[in-house]
Design an enzyme around this catalytic site. Structure first.
Site, PDB file in Angstrom:
ATOM      1  N   ALA A 266     -10.566 105.814  65.686  1.00 58.51           N
ATOM      2  CA  ALA A 266      -9.528 105.785  64.696  1.00 58.51           C
ATOM      3  C   ALA A 266      -9.380 107.084  64.107  1.00 58.51           C
ATOM      4  CB  ALA A 266     -10.071 104.568  63.561  1.00 58.51           C
ATOM      5  N   GLY A 268      -6.635 108.912  63.875  1.00 55.90           N
ATOM      6  CA  GLY A 268      -5.204 109.535  63.521  1.00 55.90           C
ATOM      7  C   GLY A 268      -4.451 109.035  64.832  1.00 55.90           C
ATOM      8  N   ASP A 308       7.425 108.110  62.005  1.00 51.58           N
ATOM      9  CA  ASP A 308       6.194 108.872  62.579  1.00 51.58           C
ATOM     10  C   ASP A 308       6.264 110.228  63.574  1.00 51.58           C
ATOM     11  OD1 ASP A 308       5.026 106.847  61.164  1.00 51.58           O
ATOM     12  OD2 ASP A 308       3.820 105.910  62.872  1.00 51.58           O
ATOM     13  N   HIS A 441      -1.817  88.698  30.070  1.00 51.53           N
ATOM     14  CA  HIS A 441      -3.206  88.663  30.034  1.00 51.53           C
ATOM     15  C   HIS A 441      -3.439  87.039  30.394  1.00 51.53           C
ATOM     16  CE1 HIS A 441      -7.660  88.953  28.874  1.00 51.53           C
ATOM     17  NE2 HIS A 441      -7.318  87.748  28.329  1.00 51.53           N
TER      18      HIS A 441
END
Length: 462
Positions: A266, A268, A308, A441
């Site tokens: 792994a 790249g 890519d 919250h």
């Protein structure tokens, strides 16, 4: 066979580009050699998240007693987990097929190569070649797993990410080489499935592109989960002559040998730009990537590239954004160039990681006087109730103007939280404005406000 736009590749860059082009009234075709959706939908983003979800469910069951629930005899069926992942991917690919029909996009199945004169050749499965032409040709051919000379992938003992998603049998021991997003996601998945996992990273920290505090926290979380992490280390060779693998790892203390069943490389990715006609057309590349301008035009008019294959962040959402900007420019619009300094990155291991902008170290190196705030999830009521107290939110501001320079998170579900920082930075929101924006919250997201408060010595719950 003439179109306004032809897109080569149907990944999240290609199919999004094609849809936007069609929306803009351009006659559009898309070429795909394998499956609609490309690597992301079929072999990347989507199926890996399905695997990771199965791992998270299994972890929940194994820790059910922490929530007052007794579960006995739970087992993870590895083959069924993989099968579910493939079903999810197949469903998404069919969804892309529907979108192509809905938007009246011509789908051409085959392998494309570009030619001079704004033309392409497509070779189909019967090896028949058909020529198509378009006023604008967009290359979106993506990338594949990078192979190192000393780590050749054989698809059995030394594998890439694609094979890691479809192993026929769960290994007993796995060595993961590289600790980027792909490496740590698979390390988490296989560890959760009961595999003995070792991660080898050449750099001083795992997930080396992240803020150092995030890297150290993930290393602690991985250690607690039983994952062995080796940093400042490199795999020199792998002996596959026996039944399994013997991995030779060079460390600061010397060489160490690790026995395992499978090695996952792994390290790249490599752009898919070979044998697609770039040289014939004269399209310029550098260091294995296509060079473009701000609107993704190559040096040859009428030829564009996104995703890519470019020297930009190799992320699905980046490819999609690039494609939209590209075709909007083609259609005569005036889109704003993409701000690559405000791209969120997400890693889906457990705990999750998300980040945008400068790390603390990079901000200081850039000459900023910074204010840094950090809020741990151990102080979050929602995180405690959810049983996920590992991690924190870290924010970095310019001390002079209050500009939000960076935001870094590690913890449960933080990939769903980073968009607040991305939008705020896009709008040039200051620390004061974040503090005065009421956060609900109890939520995990209020940790963002608390971290900002910590940077300005106003934190309440810590």
């Amino acid at each position: 066979m003439n179109f306004d736009v032809i897109v080569i590749g149907s990944g999240p860059g290609g199919y999004v580009t094609a849809i936007r082009a069609s929306q803009l009234g351009l006659k559009t075709a898309i070429v795909e050699k394998e499956s609609l959706g490309g690597v992301c939908l079929n072999w990347g983003c989507i199926p890996t998240k399905a695997l990771l979800k199965s791992a998270q469910v299994f972890e929940y069951i194994n820790h059910a007693e922490d929530f007052g629930i007794s579960v006995k005899g739970a087992e993870a069926d590895f083959n069924n987990v993989v099968s579910r992942s493939r079903d999810v991917a197949d469903g998404m690919s069919k969804g892309i097929d529907f979108l192509m029909k809905k938007n009246k996009i011509e789908v051409i199945m085959g392998t494309a190569s570009v030619k001079a004169g704004k033309k392409i050749d497509v070779v189909d499965t019967d090896r028949k070649t058909t020529e198509y032409s378009a006023s604008n040709i967009i290359i979106a051919t993506g990338a594949r797993s990078r192979e190192l000379p000393n780590l050749p992938q054989d698809g059995k003992k030394i594998i890439g990410y694609r094979k890691a998603m479809t192993l026929e049998k769960k290994p007993s021991k796995l060595v993961v080489v590289g600790s980027g997003a792909i490496g740590v996601e698979f390390a988490y998945f296989y560890n959760a499935m009961g595999v003995d996992v070792t991660v080898v990273e050449y750099m001083p920290n795992i997930v080396p592109v992240e803020d150092e505090d995030v890297s150290k926290q993930l290393a602690r979380s991985f250690k607690k989960a039983g994952i062995k992490v080796m940093t400042n280390s490199s795999v020199e060779s792998v002996d596959t002559s026996g039944k399994g693998c013997v991995v030779s790892v060079k460390t600061k203390k010397g060489e160490e040998k690790i026995e395992c069943d499978v090695v996952l490389s792994a390290v790249g990715i490599t752009a898919n730009i070979e044998n697609i006609g770039l040289e014939d057309v004269g399209i310029v590349t550098d260091k294995g990537r296509i060079l473009i301008n701000d609107y993704y035009q190559t040096n040859i008019p009428g030829y564009f590239a996104i995703g890519d294959v470019l020297p930009t962040q190799a992320l699905a959402h980046v490819a999609s954004a690039e494609g939209i900007i590209c075709v909007e420019k083609i259609a005569g619009h005036n889109p704003e160039p993409l701000d690559y300094g405000n791209i969120p990155g997400c890693t889906y291991c457990s705990p999750e990681i998300s980040s945008v902008g400068y790390t603390e170290k990079a901000a200081k190196e850039a000459g900023y006087d910074v204010k840094v705030g950090k809020f741990p999830f151990s102080a979050s009521g929602k995180a405690s109730a959810a049983g996920h107290k590992d991690g924190f939110v870290k924010v970095i501001f310019d001390a002079k103007y209050g500009e939000w320079l960076g935001c870094h998170m590690i913890g449960y579900n933080v990939t769903e939280m980073i968009a607040e920082a991305v939008v705020a930075r896009k709008l040039e929101t200051t620390a004061h404005e974040i503090l005065k924006a009421v956060h609900p919250h109890p939520t995990m997201s209020e940790a963002v406000m608390e971290a900002v408060a910590a940077a300005y010595d106003e934190v309440i719950h810590m």
